[in-house]
Design a protein around this motif. Structure first.
Motif, PDB file in Angstrom:
ATOM      1  N   GLN B 123     -19.209   7.073   8.775  1.00 24.43           N
ATOM      2  CA  GLN B 123     -19.144   5.959   7.950  1.00 24.43           C
ATOM      3  C   GLN B 123     -19.918   5.752   6.494  1.00 24.43           C
ATOM      4  O   GLN B 123     -19.512   5.287   5.536  1.00 24.43           O
ATOM      5  CB  GLN B 123     -19.313   4.748   8.530  1.00 24.43           C
ATOM      6  CG  GLN B 123     -18.598   4.600   9.779  1.00 24.43           C
ATOM      7  CD  GLN B 123     -17.051   4.432   9.546  1.00 24.43           C
ATOM      8  OE1 GLN B 123     -16.583   3.928   8.838  1.00 24.43           O
ATOM      9  NE2 GLN B 123     -16.220   5.062  10.717  1.00 24.43           N
ATOM     10  N   GLU B 262     -18.651  -2.702   6.678  1.00 24.25           N
ATOM     11  CA  GLU B 262     -19.601  -2.680   7.892  1.00 24.25           C
ATOM     12  C   GLU B 262     -18.871  -2.166   9.027  1.00 24.25           C
ATOM     13  O   GLU B 262     -17.377  -2.375   9.249  1.00 24.25           O
ATOM     14  CB  GLU B 262     -19.915  -4.258   8.073  1.00 24.25           C
ATOM     15  CG  GLU B 262     -20.652  -4.190   9.428  1.00 24.25           C
ATOM     16  CD  GLU B 262     -21.426  -5.613   9.719  1.00 24.25           C
ATOM     17  OE1 GLU B 262     -21.580  -6.447   8.992  1.00 24.25           O
ATOM     18  OE2 GLU B 262     -21.878  -5.857  10.976  1.00 24.25           O
ATOM     19  N   TYR B 263     -19.601  -1.237   9.661  1.00 28.20           N
ATOM     20  CA  TYR B 263     -18.914  -0.685  10.983  1.00 28.20           C
ATOM     21  C   TYR B 263     -19.995  -0.929  11.974  1.00 28.20           C
ATOM     22  O   TYR B 263     -21.011  -0.640  11.890  1.00 28.20           O
ATOM     23  CB  TYR B 263     -18.982   0.809  10.485  1.00 28.20           C
ATOM     24  CG  TYR B 263     -18.393   1.693  11.695  1.00 28.20           C
ATOM     25  CD1 TYR B 263     -17.248   1.793  11.839  1.00 28.20           C
ATOM     26  CD2 TYR B 263     -19.226   2.606  12.387  1.00 28.20           C
ATOM     27  CE1 TYR B 263     -16.405   2.544  12.859  1.00 28.20           C
ATOM     28  CE2 TYR B 263     -18.722   3.214  13.540  1.00 28.20           C
ATOM     29  CZ  TYR B 263     -17.199   3.332  13.682  1.00 28.20           C
ATOM     30  OH  TYR B 263     -16.660   4.146  14.688  1.00 28.20           O
ATOM     31  N   SER B 264     -19.501  -1.280  13.013  1.00 27.38           N
ATOM     32  CA  SER B 264     -20.386  -1.732  14.260  1.00 27.38           C
ATOM     33  C   SER B 264     -19.852  -1.217  15.377  1.00 27.38           C
ATOM     34  O   SER B 264     -18.569  -1.286  15.892  1.00 27.38           O
ATOM     35  CB  SER B 264     -20.736  -3.293  14.105  1.00 27.38           C
ATOM     36  OG  SER B 264     -19.550  -3.785  15.002  1.00 27.38           O
ATOM     37  N   LEU B 265     -20.563  -0.986  16.246  1.00 30.08           N
ATOM     38  CA  LEU B 265     -20.534  -0.324  17.846  1.00 30.08           C
ATOM     39  C   LEU B 265     -21.300  -1.554  18.726  1.00 30.08           C
ATOM     40  O   LEU B 265     -22.446  -1.901  18.448  1.00 30.08           O
ATOM     41  CB  LEU B 265     -21.195   0.983  17.837  1.00 30.08           C
ATOM     42  CG  LEU B 265     -20.280   1.958  17.192  1.00 30.08           C
ATOM     43  CD1 LEU B 265     -20.969   3.331  17.189  1.00 30.08           C
ATOM     44  CD2 LEU B 265     -18.738   2.112  17.428  1.00 30.08           C
ATOM     45  N   LYS B 266     -20.525  -1.817  20.018  1.00 28.74           N
ATOM     46  CA  LYS B 266     -20.972  -2.629  20.912  1.00 28.74           C
ATOM     47  C   LYS B 266     -20.692  -1.793  22.229  1.00 28.74           C
ATOM     48  O   LYS B 266     -19.664  -2.047  22.777  1.00 28.74           O
ATOM     49  CB  LYS B 266     -20.628  -3.886  20.968  1.00 28.74           C
ATOM     50  CG  LYS B 266     -21.670  -5.027  21.277  1.00 28.74           C
ATOM     51  CD  LYS B 266     -21.041  -6.546  20.966  1.00 28.74           C
ATOM     52  CE  LYS B 266     -20.200  -6.957  22.025  1.00 28.74           C
ATOM     53  NZ  LYS B 266     -19.640  -8.194  21.643  1.00 28.74           N
ATOM     54  N   LEU B 267     -21.648  -1.209  22.780  1.00 28.88           N
ATOM     55  CA  LEU B 267     -21.316  -0.118  23.973  1.00 28.88           C
ATOM     56  C   LEU B 267     -21.903  -0.719  25.297  1.00 28.88           C
ATOM     57  O   LEU B 267     -23.329  -0.796  25.107  1.00 28.88           O
ATOM     58  CB  LEU B 267     -21.837   1.285  23.477  1.00 28.88           C
ATOM     59  CG  LEU B 267     -21.508   1.729  21.921  1.00 28.88           C
ATOM     60  CD1 LEU B 267     -22.288   2.976  21.715  1.00 28.88           C
ATOM     61  CD2 LEU B 267     -20.094   1.852  21.783  1.00 28.88           C
TER      62      LEU B 267
END
Lengths: 319, 319
Positions: B123, B262-267
């Motif tokens: 990204q 915006e790049y987001s991760l919710k793991l």
């Protein structure tokens, strides 16, 4: 090729890049009537063939409805090209026609470059590769839809119109919570219309004509507000847009862990952002061609290194 | 190679993919003491060389501090490999050593595959290519940092510990608003520590030892909460993580329009997600090698088509 809003976005991106320059602008209008912001010379589209040895990449800036289906294959026979073809349902057909033309001419073409298709497509591909067990959600807006604005303007009694596509917050929140809901068209987006009427036009008739319009509005919850020409000028001149792509997926042998990937864009100027993507894609197609590639490609086929102005070592610093 | 949390994440991703299978697990422990979830046979790491013709890609699942700097070059001389080397400051050095080994053996290696470095790096590269005039912001969390948890566990009097890295909401909001602030380390993240003490340990001394620890905690606002072993077991067993990469940039001749990516991760499970990325990267390095590539590569060099199980036509449907 072309000199509308999108082309001006490409112009600005090329001029502020460190490794590209703009050689010529081609138009189907009278070239003497077109003045570029950068002073780049303007030529008749019919003279493009004279520039075969003078330009590395032709960036096609026409519309997807009638311009690009014709222009991209023609240009790909003579130049390495990029376009922003965005009629999702006809991409495969466009791909095949451009591929044939590019192969015939020994050129490379990169089609459907923008943010959707384009960056959003890249995210859908990447997320699906990483989280094969999951579901994609794409929301657009809040932003101006040119096509829907035009559709309203064609209604008798309408002097001017601007249509905003707006994601439904409850649906977005449900997806972000990892619920993986099935969402109808109506549940995903609402449509907000701002309309300036001609003098004497009937607002009830215009409102009815909008909300019942098939394909464009009848499947959506649509609001119509009538405003003055001054309000239109003051509040609705910009071309903001954006949206987000969410992949909601699971991992683990029994799919026991939820994983969420979200990509979002918040754009003050849609054509300038799209133009910036096209400029990066022009760099990529140039590099692909220099490496021997021939035929039609999409963002599935380019590397970040091909898109970037940076060297390999500079890119590794971004790791 | 290796069979810890990350390797189990890779195992689960490979087993649920449609085009990969798991041939062998290698361990430096006694192989008879290791039982894989999938029943895949386990061999001593010293026997890996016997598998040169039996496996397409070796996935290195060791740690970046001591395992990978040694294992990846050794393995790259014999196999096409992927690793998740994540010591940002030493990536260039690692790259050069792996590149030399891979070229010597005629193999391909893809290093630093995970989410940061990995997807987040992609990204940063993509956003910088599209918005060269702009600024990157990376926030991590809320999530468990293994390294910081381990650092606390080494303090005398600590029986167990879990450290969460938490982005500072005000800073995130300022960045999302397009303000492009300069943020200090302290302004970006806070650190929340949950600690189980040994019997008789002095909580004041432990708290002081944590918050004053150089590099790990002294530059941050750190909170320490003492909890029981039961609370640790009940509330802090998972390995959630995530974060976001934001590019705040401008376009237009005078930079007059703001554009935000915006790049987001919710793991829910960091190791399973990282393992899923490694599995997709294993597919990519296999394809690169089959196409003739030799040497060390990073995510800057792979296409989405190489990472994906889908065919070109299937991918074009995602455009």
């Amino acid at each position: 090729m072309g000199y509308g809003n999108l082309a001006r976005g490409v112009e600005s991106a090329v001029l502020t890049s460190g490794d590209m320059s703009l050689t010529a602008v081609f138009t189907r209008r009278d070239p003497s009537a077109v003045r570029t912001r950068s002073g780049t010379p303007v030529f008749s589209a019919s003279r493009a063939g004279e520039f075969r040895d003078k330009i590395d990449v032709m960036v096609l800036c026409g519309g997807s409805a009638t311009d690009l289906p014709e222009q991209t294959p023609l240009a790909a026979a003579m130049f390495d090209v990029v376009d922003s073809f965005d009629t999702h349902a006809r991409i495969e057909e466009h791909f095949r026609r451009v591929d044939e033309a590019a192969r015939g001419g020994g050129h490379a073409a990169l089609i459907a470059c923008g943010w959707d298709p384009g960056l959003f497509s890249m995210q859908r591909m990447l997320s699906a590769a990483v989280l094969p067990r999951g579901k994609d959600y794409t929301f657009w807006g809040r932003g101006v839809s040119q096509g829907h604005s035009d559709a309203i303007r064609r209604i008798p009694g309408v002097r001017d119109a601007r249509q905003y596509t707006v994601p439904v917050p409850q649906s977005v929140n449900a997806v972000r919570a990892g619920d993986m809901p099935d969402l109808s068209v109506r549940q995903k987006h609402t449509r907000e219309c701002f309309v300036v009427l001609e003098e004497g036009a009937d607002p009830h008739a215009v409102r009815e004509a909008i909300v019942s319009m098939p394909h464009y509005f009848s499947d959506y919850d649509t609001t119509v507000r009538f405003i003055s020409a001054e309000e239109m000028e003051r509040d609705h001149l910009g071309m903001p847009h954006g949206g987000f792509v969410i992949r909601s997926g699971v991992t683990g042998t029994d799919g026991e862990h939820r994983q969420l990937i979200e990509y979002s864009l918040k754009l003050d100027s849609n054509p300038e952002f799209t133009g910036s993507v096209l400029a990066a894609c022009a760099r990529a197609v140039y590099r692909k061609r220099r490496a021997g590639a021939v035929g039609c490609f999409t963002v599935a086929d380019v590397t970040l290194s091909e898109l970037s102005e940076k060297t390999g070592e500079e890119l590794r610093r971004l790791l």
